[in-house]
Design an enzyme around this catalytic site. Structure first.
Site, short mmCIF file in Angstrom:
data_model
loop_
_atom_site.label_atom_id
_atom_site.label_comp_id
_atom_site.label_asym_id
_atom_site.label_seq_id
_atom_site.Cartn_x
_atom_site.Cartn_y
_atom_site.Cartn_z
N HIS A 1 0.79 -1.22 0.00
CA HIS A 1 0.00 0.00 0.00
C HIS A 1 0.83 1.28 0.00
CE1 HIS A 1 -3.83 1.84 -0.42
NE2 HIS A 1 -3.33 2.81 0.27
N HIS B 1 -10.82 0.68 -9.81
CA HIS B 1 -10.32 1.73 -8.91
C HIS B 1 -8.88 2.10 -9.21
CE1 HIS B 1 -8.79 3.73 -5.39
NE2 HIS B 1 -8.00 2.72 -5.16
#
Lengths: 158, 563
Positions: B223, B377
């Site tokens: 991330h 996304h």
């Protein structure tokens, strides 16, 4: 820092607080939970369906290249299912269409979720984590019917 | 501090141009892979005539080349350029070349291994899918090369601080350092995973691997990686965009605060990728979820500051009324082609950011986890603002470092608009398909989109078709961009005095507050280390204690253990 900047910063903070609140509400009040650690269960290597009480079933599902076992599960409408999923070989995914059931099947660990099937119909599920050449064929179905004499599972490929 | 120029040494100009051009070729291989993905997914083609591969091999090189190789090279080139330019110091070219060569060799090795089909493990290389050892070694070289580039800037910065006591570090330098501090901390986890788990196991030195531990280490890196992509784009938004628009950066302090907040919050968030995993207690997942929301804060501040800067620019250009400034920005000004790359990315990021908050929303993630929603996304984030800003930046840097005037500016200017239209169509298709249950990382064309298959899912077809239309338009956008890019690279160089110096459009601040508490990285680095320890210790403990067995390696092509 000028006035508009302060205003924007406070509004951003407020927005995030609303989000935290919604998140906590779902988790605590609505009891919408994500999978957690399973510490009180022995590892399993074969698939099984048990009836644990009236309308409650427990399924041990084994994901392996490239099929779910069991792949078809026939249950009466109104059943609650305690679903335990593990993998025998590699990482697989398990997503049931139109139901918020979405689990990772990881070798060496057991995943769990409880799901209720009220509406009769076919609920398709598929592997969503790449697991090799025939990954796209790895799928199955919950078949929910009004009158089921004998709940059953069918293993292997669909 | 605005309109100065700086003479880079010949060697560093040559290096930076190389760091832009070679990954551009790899990017195009990846983009071609992307086009093939959408065609495969729809079942329009079933075998790939050019690289003789299958869907999953294509997916691997599309992901690795576009999202890891291209982005890392660009971040290093931008850092090399902006750190020396802003501090007015020459790079140590020996170290810079060493880093560049490591990155080039590593990337080419990894790319070759993927293309010959020995590393079909996707971009998220989770064990027990096993790749050839050279794949892991190649990626390690790429990462270590980028670390070396970063080490090269530290003495330049310390020397500058020594010479300019009490002066503010230029915002561009703060941004690039933030980017690489996050990158360095995050890649330590994936380095641990590769060095102590994947590589020994791939070489056959150990037999088994704890899959959950590997996944946790991967997402520790996975991330923060997205902020490593995003932050160079933010640097360009803060530093270049206000000036290109004809205005000033609304608040210098906001920029500094944003970068420091990213250092603090971007790393203890990785477990939100594992909400659906077993073996991690749900309360730790919730903790990571809350930190993930916190990292949305700097993006919300950015949205305000950039909008305010653009409004200031619009009013400077003579706009009246509440929203008149929106129409006074150089959207279609050929001479300001760079602006179109930045503004389109910024608009796309509104949708990308909202999607990110949805993904991170703890229990809501159940609906979208690993469905086609997720590529929907991240194409709105990494393939949107990040890619567009990097493409604009690449064209600008290559022109500056090769001493060339940008050719076909009109084509370059129009590229981001074409690409944006395609991107919005494709992402809409993927996102809605995902909400209907369509899985990601799956060759739907061979099963769910194929009417002859027992798995045929007719209600997904419309969304798959949208992704084909959108994906094809995006491909056309990139081809047009490359015409302008290579047109510039192969044009005759500008040998005048003006052509030999490098200039960047550095914005001046409108509100310039001293903000002394934002001048030092140290307290923020200490804060993130504390947060990492607090958030990851229980997660790693859970993973190790509740996995009962480790797993044997598997080849993606064969359903038997490799041993």
């Amino acid at each position: 820092m000028d006035k508009s900047e302060k205003l924007a910063l406070s509004l951003s903070g407020l927005l995030l607080l609303v989000f935290f609140g919604a998140l906590m509400y779902a988790a605590v009040a609505e009891d919408v939970e994500v999978p957690t650690c399973i510490t009180d269960m022995d590892p399993f290597t074969s698939d099984t369906l048990f009836q644990t009480s009236e309308d409650v079933y427990e399924i041990h599902m084994v994901a392996r290249m490239w099929a779910f076992q069991p792949s078809t599960i026939r249950l009466p409408a109104g059943s609650t299912v305690d679903l335990y999923v593990t993998s025998q070989d590699i990482i697989h995914g398990f997503k049931v269409e139109r139901k918020n059931v979405n689990l990772m099947a990881v070798p060496g660990a057991i995943n769990y979720i409880r799901v209720k099937f009220d509406e009769p119909g076919e609920y398709f599920f598929a592997c969503h984590e790449f697991c090799g050449a025939a990954h796209h064929t790895m799928a199955g179905r919950f078949v929910i019917e009004e009158n089921v004499d004998e709940p059953e599972t069918i293993g292997g490929k669909l | 501090m605005s309109d100065y120029s700086f003479r880079f040494s010949k060697s560093s100009k040559y290096l930076n141009a190389t760091l832009i051009i070679i990954p551009m070729i790899l990017l195009f291989i990846g983009v071609y892979g992307g086009l093939m993905q959408t065609l495969f997914r729809a079942g329009i083609i079933q075998s790939d005539p050019f690289v003789g591969g299958d869907y999953y091999k294509g997916l691997t090189f599309h992901g690795v080349l576009n999202a890891i190789v291209f982005t890392t090279f660009f971040a290093v080139a931008l850092g090399n350029a902006l750190v020396s330019y802003s501090l007015q110091k020459q790079l140590n070219t020996k170290i810079a070349w060493a880093s560049g060569i490591m990155m080039l060799v590593g990337s080419v090795v990894a790319a070759v291994v993927i293309l010959i089909g020995e590393a079909t493990v996707l971009y998220t290389f989770y064990p027990p899918l096993k790749a050839h050892p050279l794949f892991y070694i190649g990626l390690t070289l790429l990462v270590v090369g980028s670390w070396v580039a970063f080490y090269n800037w530290i003495p330049m910065y310390l020397e500058w601080r020594h010479e300019n006591k009490g002066k503010k570090t230029p915002l561009a330098v703060v941004g690039m350092f933030t980017t690489f501090i996050i990158w360095f901390i995050a890649t330590l986890a994936v380095a641990t995973e590769i060095l102590f788990m994947l590589l020994p196991w791939s070489l056959g030195l150990v037999d088994e691997v704890n899959v959950m531990l590997a996944r946790t280490l991967f997402w520790f890196f996975g991330h923060p990686l997205v902020y490593f992509w995003l932050l160079p784009a933010y640097v360009m938004y803060y530093v270049f965009m206000p000036k290109l628009a004809g205005g000033k950066l609304y608040s210098d302090m906001a920029g500094r605060l944003v970068f420091m907040l990213f250092i603090v919050f971007s790393i203890p968030v990785g477990t939100h990728h594992q909400y659906m995993d077993p073996a991690i207690s749900s309360q730790w997942k919730l903790l990571h979820g809350i930190f993930t929301f916190a990292v949305a804060l700097p993006s919300l501040i950015t949205a305000f500051t950039l909008a305010a800067s653009l409004e200031h620019a619009g009013r400077n250009n003579g706009a009246k009324g509440l929203f008149g400034w929106m129409w006074k920005l150089p959207y279609f000004d050929k001479e300001k082609w760079f602006f179109s790359f930045l503004i389109t990315g910024l608009i796309i990021f509104i949708f990308g950011g909202i999607g990110g908050i949805i993904n991170a929303s703890y229990s809501m993630n159940t609906v979208v986890h690993n469905t086609a929603w997720v590529p929907g996304h991240f194409h709105l984030t990494v393939a949107g603002p990040v890619l567009l800003a990097f493409l604009g930046g690449s064209l600008y840097l290559v022109g500056q470092f090769m001493g060339k005037k940008i050719r076909l500016k009109g084509l370059a200017m129009i590229t981001p608009y074409i690409y944006t239209v395609g991107l919005l169509i494709m992402s809409y298709g993927l996102k809605i398909g995902g909400l209907k249950g369509m899985p990601r990382r799956t060759n739907t064309g061979a099963s769910y989109a194929n009417p002859d298959s027992v798995l045929y899912q007719p209600d997904w077809i419309a969304y798959i078709d949208m992704s084909v239309i959108g994906g094809s338009i995006m491909f056309i956008g990139i081809v047009i961009y490359l015409i302008s890019f290579f047109g510039t690279v192969f044009s005759k160089s500008d040998s005048s005095e003006e052509g030999s110096v490098v200039t960047f459009p550095i914005s001046e601040p409108l509100h310039d507050e001293p903000a002394t508490w934002l001048r030092n990285f140290k307290p923020f680095i200490i804060m993130v280390i504390i947060l990492i320890v607090l958030s990851y210790t229980p997660v790693i403990y859970d993973v190790i204690t509740t996995t009962y067995d480790t797993s044997l390696p598997f080849s993606p092509n064969s359903p038997v253990p490799l041993r």
